[in-house]
Scaffold this motif. Structure first.
Motif, mmCIF file in Angstrom:
data_model
loop_
_atom_site.group_PDB
_atom_site.id
_atom_site.type_symbol
_atom_site.label_atom_id
_atom_site.label_comp_id
_atom_site.label_asym_id
_atom_site.label_seq_id
_atom_site.Cartn_x
_atom_site.Cartn_y
_atom_site.Cartn_z
ATOM 1 N N PHE A 100 42.329 38.769 34.191
ATOM 2 C CA PHE A 100 43.364 39.399 35.194
ATOM 3 C C PHE A 100 42.529 40.017 36.368
ATOM 4 O O PHE A 100 43.038 40.066 37.391
ATOM 5 N N SER A 101 41.564 40.823 36.014
ATOM 6 C CA SER A 101 40.722 41.449 37.081
ATOM 7 C C SER A 101 40.155 40.769 38.207
ATOM 8 O O SER A 101 40.172 40.763 39.093
ATOM 9 N N HIS A 102 39.561 39.359 37.601
ATOM 10 C CA HIS A 102 39.127 38.333 38.490
ATOM 11 C C HIS A 102 40.040 37.784 39.211
ATOM 12 O O HIS A 102 39.870 37.453 40.519
ATOM 13 N N SER A 103 41.100 37.395 38.664
ATOM 14 C CA SER A 103 42.153 36.912 39.563
ATOM 15 C C SER A 103 42.978 37.815 40.584
ATOM 16 O O SER A 103 43.003 37.552 41.641
ATOM 17 N N PHE A 104 42.825 39.119 40.040
ATOM 18 C CA PHE A 104 43.202 40.151 41.380
ATOM 19 C C PHE A 104 42.418 40.316 42.173
ATOM 20 O O PHE A 104 42.907 40.222 43.607
ATOM 21 N N ARG A 105 40.995 40.377 41.812
ATOM 22 C CA ARG A 105 40.041 40.437 43.118
ATOM 23 C C ARG A 105 40.067 39.097 43.792
ATOM 24 O O ARG A 105 39.890 39.114 45.326
ATOM 25 N N ASP A 106 40.247 38.004 43.493
ATOM 26 C CA ASP A 106 40.301 36.752 44.240
ATOM 27 C C ASP A 106 41.552 36.788 45.222
ATOM 28 O O ASP A 106 41.323 36.183 46.317
ATOM 29 N N ASN A 107 42.351 37.356 44.712
ATOM 30 C CA ASN A 107 43.972 37.311 45.665
ATOM 31 C C ASN A 107 43.787 38.414 46.514
ATOM 32 O O ASN A 107 44.379 38.298 47.557
ATOM 33 N N PHE A 108 43.246 39.597 46.008
ATOM 34 C CA PHE A 108 43.542 40.711 47.118
ATOM 35 C C PHE A 108 42.078 41.101 47.457
ATOM 36 O O PHE A 108 42.426 42.451 48.447
ATOM 37 N N GLY A 109 41.079 40.883 47.032
ATOM 38 C CA GLY A 109 39.809 41.283 47.697
ATOM 39 C C GLY A 109 39.146 42.705 47.130
ATOM 40 O O GLY A 109 38.244 43.184 47.691
ATOM 41 N N ILE A 110 39.758 43.221 45.971
ATOM 42 C CA ILE A 110 39.449 44.454 45.275
ATOM 43 C C ILE A 110 39.748 44.469 43.995
ATOM 44 O O ILE A 110 40.293 43.744 43.415
ATOM 45 N N ASN A 111 38.859 45.288 43.251
ATOM 46 C CA ASN A 111 38.979 45.587 41.842
ATOM 47 C C ASN A 111 40.405 46.231 41.512
ATOM 48 O O ASN A 111 40.698 47.255 42.259
ATOM 49 N N PRO A 112 41.303 45.682 40.595
ATOM 50 C CA PRO A 112 42.377 46.537 40.463
ATOM 51 C C PRO A 112 42.307 48.031 39.614
ATOM 52 O O PRO A 112 43.081 48.758 40.064
ATOM 53 N N ALA A 113 41.288 48.030 39.067
ATOM 54 C CA ALA A 113 40.968 49.478 38.742
ATOM 55 C C ALA A 113 41.073 50.536 39.866
ATOM 56 O O ALA A 113 41.373 51.482 39.731
ATOM 57 N N TYR A 114 40.412 50.028 41.102
ATOM 58 C CA TYR A 114 40.456 51.231 42.052
ATOM 59 C C TYR A 114 41.757 51.349 42.534
ATOM 60 O O TYR A 114 42.175 52.621 42.824
ATOM 61 N N VAL A 115 42.544 50.343 42.496
ATOM 62 C CA VAL A 115 43.898 50.455 43.087
ATOM 63 C C VAL A 115 44.656 51.541 42.187
ATOM 64 O O VAL A 115 45.269 52.543 42.658
ATOM 65 N N PHE A 116 44.685 51.051 40.888
ATOM 66 C CA PHE A 116 45.443 51.789 40.020
ATOM 67 C C PHE A 116 44.895 53.169 39.675
ATOM 68 O O PHE A 116 45.950 54.036 39.017
ATOM 69 N N ARG A 117 43.828 53.657 39.577
ATOM 70 C CA ARG A 117 43.424 54.653 39.338
ATOM 71 C C ARG A 117 43.748 55.543 40.512
ATOM 72 O O ARG A 117 43.996 56.857 40.346
ATOM 73 N N GLY A 118 43.999 55.167 41.730
ATOM 74 C CA GLY A 118 44.287 56.274 42.716
ATOM 75 C C GLY A 118 45.570 56.248 43.192
ATOM 76 O O GLY A 118 46.049 56.693 44.093
ATOM 77 N N ILE A 119 46.662 55.203 42.723
ATOM 78 C CA ILE A 119 48.141 55.085 43.230
ATOM 79 C C ILE A 119 48.727 56.206 42.868
ATOM 80 O O ILE A 119 48.598 56.989 41.837
ATOM 81 N N ASN A 120 49.468 56.834 43.760
ATOM 82 C CA ASN A 120 50.408 57.884 43.769
ATOM 83 C C ASN A 120 51.768 57.715 43.409
ATOM 84 O O ASN A 120 52.619 58.416 42.847
ATOM 85 N N ARG A 121 52.222 56.448 43.591
ATOM 86 C CA ARG A 121 53.588 56.192 43.544
ATOM 87 C C ARG A 121 53.724 54.522 43.408
ATOM 88 O O ARG A 121 53.322 53.920 44.424
ATOM 89 N N PHE A 122 54.319 54.204 42.464
ATOM 90 C CA PHE A 122 54.497 52.794 42.176
ATOM 91 C C PHE A 122 55.555 52.468 41.231
ATOM 92 O O PHE A 122 55.896 52.941 40.490
ATOM 93 N N GLU A 123 56.480 51.692 42.229
ATOM 94 C CA GLU A 123 57.995 51.406 41.755
ATOM 95 C C GLU A 123 58.015 50.029 42.061
ATOM 96 O O GLU A 123 58.021 49.232 42.528
#
Length: 254
Positions: free
Chosen positions: A230-253
């Motif tokens: 999942f992480s490799h596919s996420f980075r391939d599609n979005f250019g960033i590691n998902p852990a960075y996004v979901f550690r810092g996300i403040n609002r997710f709906e």
């Protein structure tokens, strides 16, 4: 004088569109499986297509399947995805009148003002959805109709994401040869079948992650082999590691 707002990360997912806000520095080379609209909320950003040169702009539309890098240099990144298999795609095309297969850089004051308003006021998700519909001029006139053979394949991907339907199986269901089915699928979605399937699985995983807050469970539920896949596919599609996004996300709906 420009009023500075806290650099929040926010992600909103609907069936036919997704909206992200957040501070961003550099996104490695990546490609989406649908059209994406990038906006520098307060200042221009830089974008580079494949091995081209860096260009500066305030708004950019990147078609599906186009590899690109982004550099917001810590600025606030507004990003809107419009799913290719939805009527929103027709409204998006009409609203922005951009080339389907090439990068488009432009200035749109209404777009910037609307996304800036959403980012700063952080309204209810329904209000955000209505704002986006107003921005896209969604008046109910347009209705996307895909080839039923392609639509059947998309429905299978979304209904049973953890099952790897073979190209041969989908081609047989469509009464086509595998090569003809793959050509037809790309013709209607702008990207190859496997990339489209991965894209849908990524968003299904995000929806699951929002509910269970466990990346491994979310990855498996969406059809990925494990959290690493999942992480490799996420980075391939979005250019960033998902852990960075979901550690810092403040609002997710979702």
């Amino acid at each position: 004088m420009l009023k500075l707002y806290p650099a929040y990360m926010r992600l909103f997912i609907w069936r036919s569109r997704s909206l992200y806000f957040g501070p961003s520095v550099h996104l490695d080379a990546h490609a989406y499986a649908t059209v994406a609209l990038h906006v520098g909320i307060y200042r221009p950003f830089r974008i580079k297509i494949a091995n081209g040169v860096w260009q500066s702009c305030r708004c950019a539309i990147v078609p599906a399947g186009i590899p690109h890098e982004l550099d917001f240099e810590g600025g606030i990144h507004g990003k809107l995805f419009i799913e290719r298999d939805s009527s929103d795609y027709l409204y998006f095309q009409r609203r922005f009148a951009c080339p389907e297969q090439s990068l488009s850089l432009f200035q749109d004051d209404e777009l910037i003002e609307q996304l800036c308003w959403i980012y700063e006021l952080d309204p209810d998700k329904t209000v955000i959805e209505n704002c986006l519909s107003d921005l896209l001029r969604c008046n109910g006139e347009l209705n996307l109709v895909l080839d039923p053979r392609v639509q059947t394949a998309i429905d299978l991907i979304c209904d049973e994401p953890d099952y790897n339907f073979s190209q041969q199986y989908l081609a047989d269901r469509a009464d086509l040869s595998p090569s003809r089915f793959l050509h037809l699928f790309k013709q209607h979605t702008d990207v190859p079948y496997r990339r489209f399937r991965t894209w849908k699985r990524l968003f299904l995983a995000l929806e699951s992650l929002n509910a269970v807050d466990n990346m491994t469970v979310a990855a498996l539920d969406a059809g990925f082999a494990d959290a690493t896949h999942f992480s490799h596919s996420f980075r391939d599609n979005f250019g960033i590691n998902p852990a960075y996004v979901f550690r810092g996300i403040n609002r997710f709906e979702v």
